[in-house]
Scaffold this motif. Structure first.
Motif, PDB file in Angstrom:
ATOM      1  N   PHE A  51       0.832  -1.202   0.000  1.00 40.75           N
ATOM      2  CA  PHE A  51       0.000   0.000   0.000  1.00 40.75           C
ATOM      3  C   PHE A  51       0.869   1.257   0.000  1.00 40.75           C
ATOM      4  O   PHE A  51       0.605   2.216  -0.740  1.00 40.75           O
ATOM      5  N   ILE A  52       1.926   1.252   0.817  1.00 36.76           N
ATOM      6  CA  ILE A  52       2.825   2.399   0.870  1.00 36.76           C
ATOM      7  C   ILE A  52       3.492   2.620  -0.481  1.00 36.76           C
ATOM      8  O   ILE A  52       3.573   3.753  -0.977  1.00 36.76           O
ATOM      9  N   GLY A  53       3.961   1.542  -1.101  1.00 44.08           N
ATOM     10  CA  GLY A  53       4.615   1.673  -2.399  1.00 44.08           C
ATOM     11  C   GLY A  53       3.671   2.196  -3.462  1.00 44.08           C
ATOM     12  O   GLY A  53       4.030   3.090  -4.247  1.00 44.08           O
ATOM     13  N   THR A  54       2.455   1.666  -3.505  1.00 42.91           N
ATOM     14  CA  THR A  54       1.466   2.137  -4.474  1.00 42.91           C
ATOM     15  C   THR A  54       1.114   3.598  -4.226  1.00 42.91           C
ATOM     16  O   THR A  54       0.993   4.396  -5.166  1.00 42.91           O
ATOM     17  N   SER A  55       0.962   3.956  -2.958  1.00 41.45           N
ATOM     18  CA  SER A  55       0.607   5.333  -2.600  1.00 41.45           C
ATOM     19  C   SER A  55       1.691   6.314  -3.031  1.00 41.45           C
ATOM     20  O   SER A  55       1.390   7.407  -3.532  1.00 41.45           O
ATOM     21  N   ILE A  56       2.942   5.924  -2.851  1.00 43.67           N
ATOM     22  CA  ILE A  56       4.050   6.808  -3.238  1.00 43.67           C
ATOM     23  C   ILE A  56       3.992   7.108  -4.730  1.00 43.67           C
ATOM     24  O   ILE A  56       4.157   8.254  -5.152  1.00 43.67           O
ATOM     25  N   ILE A  57       3.738   6.072  -5.535  1.00 41.81           N
ATOM     26  CA  ILE A  57       3.670   6.263  -6.985  1.00 41.81           C
ATOM     27  C   ILE A  57       2.547   7.231  -7.342  1.00 41.81           C
ATOM     28  O   ILE A  57       2.711   8.141  -8.164  1.00 41.81           O
ATOM     29  N   VAL A  58       1.393   7.050  -6.705  1.00 40.73           N
ATOM     30  CA  VAL A  58       0.239   7.913  -6.985  1.00 40.73           C
ATOM     31  C   VAL A  58       0.501   9.342  -6.525  1.00 40.73           C
ATOM     32  O   VAL A  58       0.210  10.314  -7.244  1.00 40.73           O
ATOM     33  N   ILE A  59       1.074   9.488  -5.342  1.00 37.14           N
ATOM     34  CA  ILE A  59       1.250  10.812  -4.740  1.00 37.14           C
ATOM     35  C   ILE A  59       2.250  11.659  -5.516  1.00 37.14           C
ATOM     36  O   ILE A  59       2.040  12.866  -5.706  1.00 37.14           O
ATOM     37  N   VAL A  60       3.345  11.064  -5.956  1.00 38.54           N
ATOM     38  CA  VAL A  60       4.387  11.854  -6.619  1.00 38.54           C
ATOM     39  C   VAL A  60       4.046  12.146  -8.082  1.00 38.54           C
ATOM     40  O   VAL A  60       4.727  12.951  -8.723  1.00 38.54           O
ATOM     41  N   THR A  61       2.985  11.503  -8.611  1.00 43.77           N
ATOM     42  CA  THR A  61       2.563  11.805  -9.983  1.00 43.77           C
ATOM     43  C   THR A  61       1.877  13.169 -10.002  1.00 43.77           C
ATOM     44  O   THR A  61       0.891  13.373  -9.306  1.00 43.77           O
ATOM     45  N   PRO A  62       2.385  14.126 -10.788  1.00 43.37           N
ATOM     46  CA  PRO A  62       1.805  15.480 -10.782  1.00 43.37           C
ATOM     47  C   PRO A  62       0.349  15.478 -11.237  1.00 43.37           C
ATOM     48  O   PRO A  62      -0.057  14.687 -12.094  1.00 43.37           O
ATOM     49  N   GLY A  63      -0.433  16.366 -10.634  1.00 43.96           N
ATOM     50  CA  GLY A  63      -1.842  16.499 -10.972  1.00 43.96           C
ATOM     51  C   GLY A  63      -2.370  17.840 -10.492  1.00 43.96           C
ATOM     52  O   GLY A  63      -1.583  18.755 -10.192  1.00 43.96           O
ATOM     53  N   PRO A  64      -3.680  18.008 -10.397  1.00 39.16           N
ATOM     54  CA  PRO A  64      -4.263  19.282  -9.960  1.00 39.16           C
ATOM     55  C   PRO A  64      -3.766  19.742  -8.593  1.00 39.16           C
ATOM     56  O   PRO A  64      -3.509  20.933  -8.394  1.00 39.16           O
ATOM     57  N   ASP A  65      -3.638  18.808  -7.652  1.00 41.07           N
ATOM     58  CA  ASP A  65      -3.183  19.187  -6.307  1.00 41.07           C
ATOM     59  C   ASP A  65      -1.764  19.739  -6.347  1.00 41.07           C
ATOM     60  O   ASP A  65      -1.450  20.730  -5.672  1.00 41.07           O
ATOM     61  N   THR A  66      -0.902  19.108  -7.123  1.00 44.91           N
ATOM     62  CA  THR A  66       0.478  19.582  -7.239  1.00 44.91           C
ATOM     63  C   THR A  66       0.531  20.964  -7.870  1.00 44.91           C
ATOM     64  O   THR A  66       1.250  21.855  -7.394  1.00 44.91           O
ATOM     65  N   ALA A  67      -0.237  21.165  -8.938  1.00 50.44           N
ATOM     66  CA  ALA A  67      -0.245  22.457  -9.622  1.00 50.44           C
ATOM     67  C   ALA A  67      -0.748  23.569  -8.709  1.00 50.44           C
ATOM     68  O   ALA A  67      -0.194  24.678  -8.679  1.00 50.44           O
ATOM     69  N   THR A  68      -1.793  23.280  -7.938  1.00 51.58           N
ATOM     70  CA  THR A  68      -2.337  24.279  -7.006  1.00 51.58           C
ATOM     71  C   THR A  68      -1.329  24.616  -5.921  1.00 51.58           C
ATOM     72  O   THR A  68      -1.164  25.786  -5.541  1.00 51.58           O
ATOM     73  N   THR A  69      -0.626  23.602  -5.417  1.00 51.64           N
ATOM     74  CA  THR A  69       0.383  23.828  -4.377  1.00 51.64           C
ATOM     75  C   THR A  69       1.526  24.684  -4.908  1.00 51.64           C
ATOM     76  O   THR A  69       1.993  25.610  -4.228  1.00 51.64           O
ATOM     77  N   ILE A  70       1.990  24.387  -6.114  1.00 57.96           N
ATOM     78  CA  ILE A  70       3.090  25.157  -6.708  1.00 57.96           C
ATOM     79  C   ILE A  70       2.686  26.616  -6.864  1.00 57.96           C
ATOM     80  O   ILE A  70       3.437  27.534  -6.501  1.00 57.96           O
ATOM     81  N   ARG A  71       1.496  26.858  -7.411  1.00 51.55           N
ATOM     82  CA  ARG A  71       1.065  28.238  -7.656  1.00 51.55           C
ATOM     83  C   ARG A  71       0.965  29.015  -6.343  1.00 51.55           C
ATOM     84  O   ARG A  71       1.428  30.149  -6.249  1.00 51.55           O
ATOM     85  N   ASN A  72       0.363  28.428  -5.323  1.00 45.31           N
ATOM     86  CA  ASN A  72       0.197  29.148  -4.066  1.00 45.31           C
ATOM     87  C   ASN A  72       1.522  29.338  -3.339  1.00 45.31           C
ATOM     88  O   ASN A  72       1.679  30.298  -2.582  1.00 45.31           O
ATOM     89  N   THR A  73       2.475  28.441  -3.560  1.00 40.68           N
ATOM     90  CA  THR A  73       3.805  28.644  -2.991  1.00 40.68           C
ATOM     91  C   THR A  73       4.484  29.834  -3.653  1.00 40.68           C
ATOM     92  O   THR A  73       5.117  30.660  -2.976  1.00 40.68           O
ATOM     93  N   LEU A  74       4.349  29.938  -4.962  1.00 39.95           N
ATOM     94  CA  LEU A  74       4.933  31.067  -5.674  1.00 39.95           C
ATOM     95  C   LEU A  74       4.266  32.383  -5.278  1.00 39.95           C
ATOM     96  O   LEU A  74       4.912  33.430  -5.215  1.00 39.95           O
ATOM     97  N   LEU A  75       2.978  32.336  -4.994  1.00 38.25           N
ATOM     98  CA  LEU A  75       2.246  33.553  -4.646  1.00 38.25           C
ATOM     99  C   LEU A  75       2.423  33.952  -3.185  1.00 38.25           C
ATOM    100  O   LEU A  75       2.522  35.139  -2.873  1.00 38.25           O
ATOM    101  N   ALA A  76       2.455  32.975  -2.302  1.00 33.48           N
ATOM    102  CA  ALA A  76       2.439  33.293  -0.862  1.00 33.48           C
ATOM    103  C   ALA A  76       3.537  32.605  -0.072  1.00 33.48           C
ATOM    104  O   ALA A  76       3.467  32.540   1.158  1.00 33.48           O
ATOM    105  N   GLY A  77       4.547  32.080  -0.735  1.00 33.67           N
ATOM    106  CA  GLY A  77       5.678  31.500  -0.027  1.00 33.67           C
ATOM    107  C   GLY A  77       5.382  30.129   0.544  1.00 33.67           C
ATOM    108  O   GLY A  77       4.367  29.487   0.245  1.00 33.67           O
TER     109      GLY A  77
END
Length: 222
Positions: free
Chosen positions: A18-44
């Protein structure tokens, strides 16, 4: 005793899988990753971490819904599934349009300090958290993912409420850690990316990515 040890070994192997499968899913970029990147650039870093926290809370809610059977009902209901899918896609497209607007018509010209002050004012920690939460809850694919993934790693003989919820919380916690690390890494190069020309380029690329992700969610089949 031997049977007990065998069962414990199976449970441990299942959890590691389960941990191995979850890691593969989590590190695959998607909407959550894009939103996190944008808000980091905007608000640190704070903006990125708050976004990650919202996403993790959203995943925990999906895990709870899966544990009590609500997520399965959502997947089975075509009209409700489509409604959430289109709302989530519309929200991503909305965020993408805002990013594109900022790239094409910046709301303020000025020094890097002015840009940074404006960025912090535009995305507060609460707004970042809310955007992360809505981004995750607005993706009905999470319901499909949790209802198909979690039961596979539950103990044989019954997918209990506690086990499914615990696995979902573990997944959400791993997601938070990954996105928080991601936010910290983006924050380290944020100053260079805050130069007006570079910032507009990043906003433009992020906007296109968010819109593309929204359109993909809206048009793809289950």
């Amino acid at each position: 005793m031997v049977d007990g040890n065998v069962e414990e070994q199976r449970s441990m192997l299942s959890f590691l899988a389960f941990i191995g499968t979850s890691i593969i899913v989590i590190v695959t970029p998607g909407p959550d990753t894009a939103t996190t990147i944008r808000n980091t650039l905007l608000a640190g870093r704070t903006g990125g971490i708050c976004t990650a926290a919202g996403i993790a809370v959203g995943q925990t809610i999906w895990a709870l819904a899966t544990s009590v059977g609500l997520a399965a009902l959502l997947v089975a209901s075509a009209s409700l599934f489509l409604a959430i899918k289109y709302l989530g896609a519309a929200y991503l497209i909305y965020l993408g349009i805002i990013a594109l607007y900022e790239a094409l018509w910046p709301s303020e010209q000025g020094s890097d300090i002015a840009v940074e002050n404006r960025s912090h004012g535009r995305v507060s920690p609460w707004i970042a958290f809310r955007q992360g939460l809505i981004s995750d809850l607005g993706n009905p694919k999470m319901a499909v993912f949790f209802t198909s993934l979690l039961p596979q790693f539950a103990p044989t003989g019954g997918s209990t409420f506690a086990t499914l919820l615990a696995l979902g919380i573990v997944f959400a916690g791993m997601t938070f850690v990954w996105l928080a690390v991601y936010a910290a890494a983006i924050h380290r190069v944020r100053n260079a990316l805050q130069r007006p020309t570079v910032r507009r380029l990043v906003e433009g690329v992020t906007g296109v990515v968010l819109i593309a992700l929204g359109l993909r969610i809206a048009t793809e089949q289950r």
